[in-house]
Write a protein that holds these residues in place. Structure first.
Motif: not given
Length: 676
Positions: A382-383, A577-579, A582-587
């Motif tokens: 992802l990064r 945060w996801s971008l 990272n594994l974000c809270k929304h996911v």
């Protein structure tokens, strides 16, 4: 107390420990009504004793040469005198005052300056009648001088200067709390306030205590601020000096030589306690390759999951070698250290985050199931997609396709064919394809094979490991420290001061319900816990094509986050945060909701758990070892999986299910006991 007139009637005692005090013994009056010796187990004054004198049987004479001897005649005799006597070097005649100033000495009773004429003493005799035993006799049990006055210790009312009753009690907990706050850069006035609160819990409020506490905090602060990681200009010499000074925090050290690589294993006493507490019959995880490109030696971290399922570092290993002989040495040293505290200490499961890990070695040493976490693969992909691609629509489609390749291990699709098609479809994304071709194509088969053969860690565990990695990166890769990255002593200093203090204070705040801002930050430090602060009503699913889900922000109602490919570990969110990979809270929130909805594919961790259970049913009854391994994995996975989806397992139609279940239930599983 009755007086015993014969030595033979004194009961024999055998203290359980090699070192014992008078309080561990039962004392007897010995002699006659006119003269007898006695002792008391109530110690009035802390002190030390020294040998004042003694006698021994003359050379050449033995017990057998004497035909007659009394019951209390001795072969050997030693007199032990309280170190505050018997001489008197004080002032004032018979009533001896304590010293008027503090002497610069480490001893409780420095001779001769501290001698106050104390008459307390005892003797140790070896008797003719019982030469293999020792008779201990207290002739004066009180710490008094010749006039009968108490001459030293807290009961000495004439003592001048600092006394034990006037010094505030500072426990290890208060001391560590103060040190941690200083390392974390908290203002000194706030540190002093918490320090005084801790002292008052033990000693009550006292103006003098507050003054002493202020001096203590200021002194500690100055010492810590003036400390440096460079004990020597030569990094290797500096590390050797640090190891010598901190033996209790080093469980393994191996200097570089022609045959051996450099290895330094660090574990503080507090980390050892947490490892024993949270790792026993539970999960231990590894963050296996931090700083490979930027640090002089990469950092390997062993972690346990605490009471809130946060990843807690319990050992740091600094080395470049992960060859089996080298890893085996420091792993065994670490386990031996844990078992020296808890003899039956045993790991219930081990999480790996690198497919190249020596799994056979981990099984041999830990004797437990091995589980696999995809967080490192997911984060890396992802990064680099976000960094090397400029179109968000292409980014989310590429990430989804990579996730599909990983999912296809259950579908039978050829990995090589899927990869070739992926690289053809996105051939115009040259930067990412170059990275992917160099970094992942040579090893992706190995990663997918590991993924296929081992149960998968849950999203909660993966999120906790990622949270530790992110925190470690923030602490170590600060711009102000970039010049020191190639020094091992700097890395050791950062780990054992700032990072260790941060985790210690987090745990202390949570368990003591203090430092509310620290506690709240600690609880919300993982995306998993932050996800559960989002109400279900804030999530809106795409009911038509199930391509995305919307999550309304709790801080700003005008902001909405979009999660593409919902229900998958490879979901793509447009939050910052996801971008960052990272594994974000929304996911996590969206995936948790998808677990209870029809039409969404189950998560990989659930599919993995399901595969283990199905594999358990497929095992033949006589395949004891494989069945035991499956049961152990199922037991461990059941503890780490947090989904709510119900399991409906179909049993093979050609087997008598009831008889098989009863047979499995009643069998003695000797191997299973070793795996758990």
């Amino acid at each position: 107390m009755a007086i015993v007139e014969s030595v033979s009637k004194i009961p024999l005692q055998d203290p359980p420990e090699e070192e014992f005090s008078s309080a561990d013994l039962t004392w007897t009056k010995f002699g006659n009504a006119d003269h007898h010796d006695e002792a008391c187990s109530n110690v009035l004054c802390p002190t030390q004793f020294h040998i004042e004198g003694g006698t021994k049987l003359p050379k050449g004479q033995s017990r057998d040469t004497l035909k007659k001897y009394k019951g209390d005649e001795h072969i050997e005799y030693k007199k032990y005198q309280c170190s505050f006597g018997p001489e008197n070097y004080g002032e004032g005649g018979e009533i001896l005052p304590s010293r008027r100033c503090r002497t610069n000495t480490r001893n409780r009773a420095a001779r001769p300056q501290s001698m106050r004429g104390c008459t307390c003493h005892f003797v140790v005799k070896r008797l003719y009648a019982r030469p293999s035993l020792a008779l201990i006799v207290y002739n004066e049990r009180r710490h008094v001088n010749k006039s009968g006055f108490i001459c030293h210790g807290p009961l000495d009312r004439d003592a001048i200067g600092p006394r034990a009753t006037n010094i505030p009690y500072i426990s290890n907990e208060i001391q560590q709390q103060t040190i941690s706050m200083i390392h974390l850069g908290i203002p000194e006035e706030n540190i002093l306030e918490k320090h005084i609160e801790g002292i008052e819990r033990y000693c009550g409020s006292n103006v003098k205590f507050n003054s002493l506490a202020s001096q203590h905090v200021h002194k500690l602060s100055m010492i810590i601020k003036r400390s440096t990681h460079e004990l020597d200009l030569d990094d290797e010499v500096s590390i050797r000096m640090w190891v010598e000074r901190n033996r209790k925090s080093v469980f393994f050290h191996q200097d570089t030589s022609e045959s051996d690589p450099f290895v330094l294993g660090i574990q503080t006493e507090w980390q050892l306690q947490q490892m024993v507490r949270f790792g026993h019959h539970s999960v231990v995880a590894a963050d296996s390759s931090f700083g490979v490109k930027r640090l002089k030696y990469p950092l390997f971290t062993l972690l346990v999951f605490d009471s809130r399922q946060h990843a807690l570092p319990v050992a740091w290993i600094i080395t470049r070698s992960f060859a089996k002989p080298d890893v085996s040495k420091w792993l065994k040293a670490l386990i031996d250290r844990a078992r020296s505290v808890e003899p039956g200490w045993k790991v219930g499961g081990f999480f790996i985050d690198d497919a190249a890990a020596d799994i056979d070695l981990l099984r041999d040493i830990f004797g437990c199931p091995v589980l696999f976490s995809l967080w490192r693969m997911r984060r890396s992909w992802l990064r680099n997609i976000v960094r090397k691609c400029n179109n968000i629509e292409i980014e989310r489609e590429m990430f989804k396709r990579l996730g599909t390749i990983v999912y296809n291990i259950w579908g039978g699709t050829s990995t090589s064919v899927a990869l070739e098609q992926f690289m053809l479809d996105f051939v115009d994304q040259t930067d990412f394809m170059e990275y992917f071709r160099v970094s992942w194509v040579p090893k992706i088969e190995m990663w997918l094979s590991t993924r296929r053969n081992f149960p998968l860690a849950s999203q909660e565990a993966s999120g906790a490991l990622e949270a530790y990695h992110v925190k470690l990166k923030a602490k170590l890769f600060d711009d102000s420290h970039l010049g020191a990255l190639q020094r091992v002593d700097w890395l050791v200093h950062k780990l054992t001061t700032e990072l260790h203090s941060s985790y210690w204070l987090d745990r202390f705040a949570d368990e003591s319900d203090s430092f509310q801002n620290v506690k709240e930050g600690y609880i919300a430090s993982t995306s998993w816990h932050r996800a559960f602060q989002i109400p279900d009503s804030a999530v809106t699913m795409d009911g038509k094509d199930r391509l995305f889900a919307k999550v309304a922000s709790q801080k700003d109602s005008s902001v909405t986050r979009i999660v593409w490919n919902p229900g998958s570990e490879f979901s793509f969110c447009d939050c910052s945060w996801s971008l960052q990979g990272n594994l974000c809270k929304h996911v996590i929130k969206v995936n948790t909701i998808c677990e209870n909805l029809q039409g969404y594919q189950p998560s990989m961790s659930f599919r993995s758990f399901e595969e283990v259970l199905m594999d358990l049913w497929r095992k033949p009854v006589d395949d004891s070892f494989e069945l035991d391994v499956s049961l152990a994995w199922t037991h461990q996975k059941g503890r780490t999986y947090n989904g709510k989806r119900s399991l409906i397992l179909a049993t093979p139609v050609n087997r008598n299910t009831k008889s098989v279940v009863m047979h499995k239930k009643n069998r003695k599983r000797k191997r299973l006991s070793r795996l758990r």
